[in-house]
Structures are given as structure tokens and as C-alpha cells.
Design a protein around this motif. Structure first.
Motif, short mmCIF file in Angstrom:
data_model
loop_
_atom_site.label_atom_id
_atom_site.label_comp_id
_atom_site.label_asym_id
_atom_site.label_seq_id
_atom_site.Cartn_x
_atom_site.Cartn_y
_atom_site.Cartn_z
N HIS A 116 0.83 -1.21 0.00
CA HIS A 116 0.00 0.00 0.00
C HIS A 116 0.87 1.26 0.00
O HIS A 116 0.57 2.23 -0.72
CB HIS A 116 -0.93 0.00 1.21
CG HIS A 116 -2.15 -0.85 1.04
ND1 HIS A 116 -3.22 -0.48 0.25
CD2 HIS A 116 -2.47 -2.07 1.55
CE1 HIS A 116 -4.15 -1.42 0.29
NE2 HIS A 116 -3.71 -2.40 1.07
N ALA A 117 1.92 1.25 0.80
CA ALA A 117 2.79 2.42 0.87
C ALA A 117 3.47 2.67 -0.48
O ALA A 117 3.52 3.81 -0.97
CB ALA A 117 3.84 2.24 1.96
N ALA A 118 3.98 1.60 -1.09
CA ALA A 118 4.67 1.74 -2.37
C ALA A 118 3.72 2.24 -3.45
O ALA A 118 4.07 3.11 -4.26
CB ALA A 118 5.28 0.40 -2.78
N ALA A 119 2.50 1.71 -3.47
CA ALA A 119 1.51 2.16 -4.45
C ALA A 119 1.16 3.63 -4.24
O ALA A 119 0.78 4.33 -5.19
CB ALA A 119 0.25 1.30 -4.35
N GLY A 120 1.31 4.10 -3.01
CA GLY A 120 1.06 5.50 -2.71
C GLY A 120 2.27 6.40 -2.88
O GLY A 120 2.22 7.58 -2.55
N GLY A 121 3.37 5.83 -3.37
CA GLY A 121 4.56 6.62 -3.65
C GLY A 121 5.57 6.68 -2.53
O GLY A 121 6.55 7.43 -2.61
N LEU A 122 5.38 5.89 -1.48
CA LEU A 122 6.30 5.91 -0.34
C LEU A 122 7.29 4.75 -0.41
O LEU A 122 7.00 3.72 -1.02
CB LEU A 122 5.53 5.84 0.97
CG LEU A 122 4.51 6.96 1.22
CD1 LEU A 122 3.78 6.72 2.52
CD2 LEU A 122 5.19 8.32 1.23
N ALA A 123 8.43 4.92 0.22
CA ALA A 123 9.44 3.87 0.26
C ALA A 123 9.40 3.16 1.60
O ALA A 123 9.23 3.78 2.64
CB ALA A 123 10.83 4.48 0.05
N VAL A 124 9.56 1.83 1.57
CA VAL A 124 9.57 1.03 2.79
C VAL A 124 10.75 0.06 2.72
O VAL A 124 10.88 -0.70 1.76
CB VAL A 124 8.26 0.23 2.96
CG1 VAL A 124 8.37 -0.69 4.19
CG2 VAL A 124 7.07 1.16 3.11
N LEU A 125 11.60 0.10 3.74
CA LEU A 125 12.66 -0.89 3.90
C LEU A 125 12.41 -1.60 5.22
O LEU A 125 12.22 -0.96 6.25
CB LEU A 125 14.04 -0.23 3.94
CG LEU A 125 14.50 0.55 2.71
CD1 LEU A 125 15.86 1.16 2.96
CD2 LEU A 125 14.53 -0.35 1.49
N ASP A 126 12.39 -2.94 5.19
CA ASP A 126 12.13 -3.62 6.45
C ASP A 126 13.36 -3.51 7.37
O ASP A 126 14.44 -3.10 6.93
CB ASP A 126 11.69 -5.07 6.22
CG ASP A 126 12.81 -6.03 5.82
OD1 ASP A 126 13.98 -5.63 5.82
OD2 ASP A 126 12.49 -7.19 5.52
N PRO A 127 13.20 -3.81 8.66
CA PRO A 127 14.30 -3.59 9.61
C PRO A 127 15.60 -4.27 9.23
O PRO A 127 16.68 -3.71 9.43
CB PRO A 127 13.74 -4.15 10.92
CG PRO A 127 12.25 -3.98 10.79
CD PRO A 127 11.96 -4.25 9.34
N ARG A 128 15.52 -5.48 8.68
CA ARG A 128 16.75 -6.19 8.32
C ARG A 128 17.48 -5.45 7.19
O ARG A 128 18.70 -5.31 7.22
CB ARG A 128 16.40 -7.61 7.89
CG ARG A 128 17.61 -8.50 7.67
CD ARG A 128 17.15 -9.92 7.35
NE ARG A 128 18.25 -10.77 6.96
CZ ARG A 128 18.11 -11.96 6.40
NH1 ARG A 128 16.88 -12.44 6.20
NH2 ARG A 128 19.15 -12.69 6.07
N ALA A 129 16.73 -4.99 6.19
CA ALA A 129 17.35 -4.25 5.08
C ALA A 129 17.92 -2.93 5.57
O ALA A 129 19.02 -2.53 5.17
CB ALA A 129 16.31 -4.02 3.98
N GLN A 130 17.19 -2.24 6.43
CA GLN A 130 17.68 -0.98 6.98
C GLN A 130 18.99 -1.20 7.76
O GLN A 130 19.95 -0.43 7.62
CB GLN A 130 16.64 -0.37 7.91
CG GLN A 130 15.45 0.22 7.20
CD GLN A 130 14.49 0.90 8.16
OE1 GLN A 130 14.88 1.34 9.23
NE2 GLN A 130 13.23 0.99 7.78
N ALA A 131 19.02 -2.25 8.57
CA ALA A 131 20.22 -2.53 9.36
C ALA A 131 21.41 -2.83 8.46
O ALA A 131 22.54 -2.40 8.74
CB ALA A 131 19.95 -3.71 10.30
N THR A 132 21.17 -3.54 7.37
CA THR A 132 22.25 -3.86 6.44
C THR A 132 22.82 -2.60 5.82
O THR A 132 24.05 -2.42 5.74
CB THR A 132 21.74 -4.80 5.33
OG1 THR A 132 21.30 -6.03 5.92
CG2 THR A 132 22.82 -5.09 4.31
#
Length: 228
Positions: A125-141
Motif C-alpha cells: 500500500h505504501a509503495a503504491a502511494g509513492g512511499l518507500a519502505v525498507l524492512d528492519p533487516r534491510a535498513q540494518a544492512t
């Protein structure tokens, strides 16, 4: 007078994963959500492109390691040919190279396969609305990779600092760092005592100089160049 509200239109999604058990599980999982409508599933990147061309979904949930056309190549094609479909990566790969390659290719969000149904739905939903989402594991990396670059030996005393990449100004680099931290335009304006219009102008220049189509790509650029 009737008080019935019109139910929201479900988000139309394509699922692409080469492992049948995972693909079918995702279709079933997302199919239980009233606000998501899975309109197709693909076993490789080429099939994913065909389904997106046919159904024009709002978003696609895409694995990286697929035959025929891998997830990175598929993302580049999808971004170029179907910009109205947001790409959300769902993969086992959590290394910084895979994450950055996906974001640079145009993926709007990046999840690893330990994400649960709620996380996946929120990212779609966030991506379709133009927002970026990185899950915690990706963010930590990405933070770890960025920290390693920052920890590199400093230049010798008296040597001038290297210029910022692609002609970025110090102010633009500062705003790019705040974008990478997840701040919104109003939050950046408040933090830097700037008007919203000024922040928007800076961000447009950042996107142009870094060839970023959206905030997700800009975040990937920031991490890749050690600006986050």
C-alpha cells in the motif's frame, strides 16, 4: 438517509516468485486481506512483465532470484515500461549490494522473506502511494554498510575534502541525509528552518542530479555514496 460508506477499492497486485510453494502461499496469504486483490502470479521475471502489461496492477511483489529474467532486470523493465506499477521486492537476499541494486533499478520497497502478512500488505500500500519502505533487516544492512564507509581512514591532514558526487551542494547533501533517515518534507523544513517550497525545490534538484525517480531511489543513492 443511508449511512453506508462505499468500501475502498482493493489494491491490485501481481505476485512473482520462482518457488511454487512460496508463490502459492503468498497468493493465499494476500487473498485473505479485503484490501488486496491478487490479479496474477508469475514464476519468472518475463512472466511478471507479461502479467503487468495485461492487468496493469497497482503493485507487484517481486523476488530477486528468478530464472529467465531476474528480479533486478525485471525491476528495470517494469520501472521503464510500467511506471504506474510500484515494485516491492520480497526476497531472501539481505546484502547491501542486492538492496542497493534493487533500489537503483527502481524498486520502491524492499522486504526480506521473514516479513509477515501485515508488513507485506503495508509495504504494498505504501509503495503504491509513492512511499518507500525498507524492512528492519534491510535498513540494518544499509546502515552497517554506511557505517563501514564512514569508519574508513580520514584523509591526510591538510588534504582538501573530496567534492560531493554529481554536483550536489552541501545543503542538498544535508537534505538527502534527512530523506534517508525517513523524514518527510514538512519534517525536513522544520529541522532546517526552511519553507516547504524551498525543501521541495532542493529535493527536485537532488532527484535530477542523482537520476532518482523517487525517494526510494534517492535513499539507495545516499547509502551507496556514503551520504546517509
Amino acid at each position: 438517509m443511508s449511512t453506508d460508506a462505499t468500501p475502498p477499492v482493493p489494491l491490485r497486485v501481481v505476485v512473482a516468485d520462482d518457488q511454487a510453494s512460496i508463490r502459492e502461499g503468498l497468493v493465499l496469504l494476500l487473498g485473505t486481506l479485503p484490501d488486496i486483490d491478487v490479479v496474477g502470479s508469475a514464476a519468472d521475471g518475463a512472466q511478471a512483465l507479461e502479467l503487468v502489461a495485461e492487468h496493469r496492477p497497482d503493485a507487484i511483489l517481486l523476488d530477486l532470484g528468478m530464472p529467465v529474467l531476474d528480479g533486478i532486470a525485471a525491476t528495470r523493465r517494469l520501472t521503464a515500461e510500467h511506471p504506474g506499477t510500484a515494485v516491492v521486492i520480497l526476497t531472501t537476499y539481505a546484502d547491501d549490494t542486492s538492496i542497493l541494486d534493487a533500489l537503483r533499478a527502481g524498486a520502491r520497497s524492499y522486504l526480506t522473506k521473514d516479513a509477515d502478512r501485515t508488513d507485506i500488505a503495508r509495504a504494498l500500500h505504501a509503495a503504491a502511494g509513492g512511499l518507500a519502505v525498507l524492512d528492519p533487516r534491510a535498513q540494518a544492512t544499509l546502515l552497517a554498510a554506511s557505517g563501514a564507509r564512514v569508519a574508513d581512514p580520514a584523509p591526510e591532514h591538510g588534504r582538501p575534502e573530496e567534492p560531493l558526487p554529481d554536483g550536489l551542494t552541501q545543503r542538498e547533501a544535508e537534505i538527502l541525509r534527512l530523506i534517508a533517515q525517513g523524514l518527510t518534507n514538512p519534517e525536513i523544513a522544520t529541522r532546517l528552518y526552511l519553507s516547504s517550497n524551498t525543501v521541495k525545490t532542493h529535493i527536485n534538484r537532488i532527484f535530477t542530479k542523482t537520476s532518482s525517480r523517487d525517494r526510494a531511489a534517492a535513499i539507495g543513492y545516499a547509502h551507496h555514496h556514503g551520504l546517509a
